[in-house]
Scaffold this motif. Structure first.
Motif, short mmCIF file in Angstrom:
data_model
loop_
_atom_site.label_atom_id
_atom_site.label_comp_id
_atom_site.label_asym_id
_atom_site.label_seq_id
_atom_site.Cartn_x
_atom_site.Cartn_y
_atom_site.Cartn_z
N ALA A 75 0.84 -1.21 0.00
CA ALA A 75 0.00 0.00 0.00
C ALA A 75 0.87 1.25 0.00
CB ALA A 75 -0.94 -0.01 1.20
N GLU A 76 1.94 1.23 0.77
CA GLU A 76 2.84 2.39 0.84
C GLU A 76 3.54 2.62 -0.50
OE1 GLU A 76 4.52 5.67 2.56
OE2 GLU A 76 2.94 4.39 3.34
N ARG A 77 4.04 1.53 -1.09
CA ARG A 77 4.70 1.66 -2.40
C ARG A 77 3.73 2.17 -3.47
NH1 ARG A 77 8.50 -3.72 -2.88
NH2 ARG A 77 10.03 -3.08 -1.33
N TYR A 78 2.50 1.67 -3.44
CA TYR A 78 1.50 2.11 -4.42
C TYR A 78 1.16 3.59 -4.23
CZ TYR A 78 -2.61 2.03 -7.39
OH TYR A 78 -3.52 2.31 -8.37
N ARG A 79 1.09 4.01 -2.94
CA ARG A 79 0.83 5.43 -2.67
C ARG A 79 1.97 6.30 -3.20
NH1 ARG A 79 2.42 9.14 0.48
NH2 ARG A 79 3.79 7.80 1.67
N GLU A 80 3.21 5.87 -2.99
CA GLU A 80 4.36 6.63 -3.50
C GLU A 80 4.35 6.67 -5.03
OE1 GLU A 80 7.84 4.80 -1.93
OE2 GLU A 80 7.48 5.52 0.12
N ARG A 91 1.70 6.44 -7.04
CA ARG A 91 0.65 7.37 -7.48
C ARG A 91 1.06 8.82 -7.27
NH1 ARG A 91 -4.58 5.18 -4.55
NH2 ARG A 91 -3.02 5.18 -2.96
N GLN A 92 1.73 9.10 -6.18
CA GLN A 92 2.19 10.46 -5.91
C GLN A 92 3.22 10.91 -6.95
OE1 GLN A 92 3.84 10.82 -1.99
NE2 GLN A 92 3.86 13.05 -2.03
N THR A 93 4.18 10.06 -7.29
CA THR A 93 5.21 10.39 -8.28
C THR A 93 4.60 10.59 -9.66
OG1 THR A 93 6.77 9.05 -7.02
CG2 THR A 93 7.39 9.65 -9.27
N VAL A 94 3.75 9.65 -10.07
CA VAL A 94 3.13 9.75 -11.40
C VAL A 94 2.23 10.97 -11.48
CG1 VAL A 94 1.51 8.62 -12.96
CG2 VAL A 94 3.34 7.31 -11.93
N ARG A 98 2.66 14.00 -14.08
CA ARG A 98 1.53 14.38 -14.94
C ARG A 98 1.23 15.88 -14.79
NH1 ARG A 98 -2.45 10.30 -13.63
NH2 ARG A 98 -1.33 8.96 -15.08
N GLN A 99 1.26 16.38 -13.58
CA GLN A 99 1.01 17.80 -13.36
C GLN A 99 2.08 18.66 -14.03
OE1 GLN A 99 0.68 18.36 -9.14
NE2 GLN A 99 -1.45 17.65 -9.07
N GLU A 100 3.35 18.22 -13.98
CA GLU A 100 4.43 18.96 -14.64
C GLU A 100 4.19 19.04 -16.14
OE1 GLU A 100 7.29 20.57 -13.71
OE2 GLU A 100 6.54 20.46 -11.66
N PHE A 101 3.85 17.91 -16.74
CA PHE A 101 3.62 17.90 -18.19
C PHE A 101 2.42 18.76 -18.57
CE2 PHE A 101 5.79 13.57 -18.16
CZ PHE A 101 6.99 14.09 -18.61
N VAL A 102 1.36 18.69 -17.78
CA VAL A 102 0.18 19.51 -18.06
C VAL A 102 0.53 20.99 -17.94
CG1 VAL A 102 -2.09 20.14 -17.15
CG2 VAL A 102 -1.51 17.75 -17.47
N ALA A 103 1.29 21.35 -16.93
CA ALA A 103 1.68 22.75 -16.76
C ALA A 103 2.53 23.22 -17.95
CB ALA A 103 2.43 22.94 -15.45
N GLU A 104 3.44 22.35 -18.42
CA GLU A 104 4.29 22.71 -19.56
C GLU A 104 3.46 22.91 -20.82
OE1 GLU A 104 7.91 20.65 -22.07
OE2 GLU A 104 7.61 20.08 -19.98
#
Length: 166
Positions: free
Chosen positions: A57-62, A64-67, A71-77
């Motif tokens: 669960a912890e690895r999956y949360r990390e 999702r947070q990284t991806v 995704r937010q960086e690419f959208v902002a760009e």
């Protein structure tokens, strides 16, 4: 309702009747009763190691947070590029390029129109074929008006060389 109506409709003679009640891929429907050997069975979930579950669960949360951050960086760009394309220097350059290209095309069109105009004017005044056609048309209309026949008929009319039918 569609199943009931499909049985009422007329079928082509080449198709066999649809087999009703045969489940897809050999599975039971939810309304079929369980097998006799499974009637008293109580489904119990498999045991899960709590430490392993917490770790996954912890690895999956990390993950999702990284991806999500990527995704937010690419959208902002992408949004920044779109905003600059609409408002910024690129839009001004593109507008200037379009205006200059339009001016060049209009000048080329004007020159082409002038060239074609001169060509048509020269053809209209100096073409011997054109004058011959004009004279032939005048002769034809004059002949037709006076006799009701065309000049071709007067020139080439004569006895028929075909063999008589019959």
């Amino acid at each position: 309702m569609l199943r009931a109506l499909s049985g009422l409709g007329a079928r082509p003679a080449c198709r066999p009747p649809a087999l009703l009640g045969v489940p897809a891929r050999g599975r039971k429907t939810r309304h079929d009763p369980p097998a006799k050997s499974k009637v008293g069975r109580v489904a119990t979930p498999r045991t899960v190691d709590p430490v392993e579950h917490w770790m996954l669960a912890e690895r999956y949360r990390e993950y999702r947070q990284t991806v999500g951050a990527l995704r937010q960086e690419f959208v902002a760009e992408v949004r920044k590029k779109v905003r600059e394309a609409r408002v910024g220097v690129l839009a001004e350059r593109r507008a200037q390029e379009k205006a200059s290209e339009h001016q060049e095309l209009m000048a080329w069109n004007q020159a082409e129109n002038q060239r074609l105009h001169e060509l048509r004017r020269r053809q209209k005044t100096s073409s011997p074929e054109r004058t011959w056609r004009r004279e032939w048309k005048q002769l034809w209309t004059r002949q037709r008006a006076t006799t009701g026949l065309s000049p071709e008929r007067d020139l080439w009319s004569g006895p028929s060389r075909r063999a008589p039918r019959g």
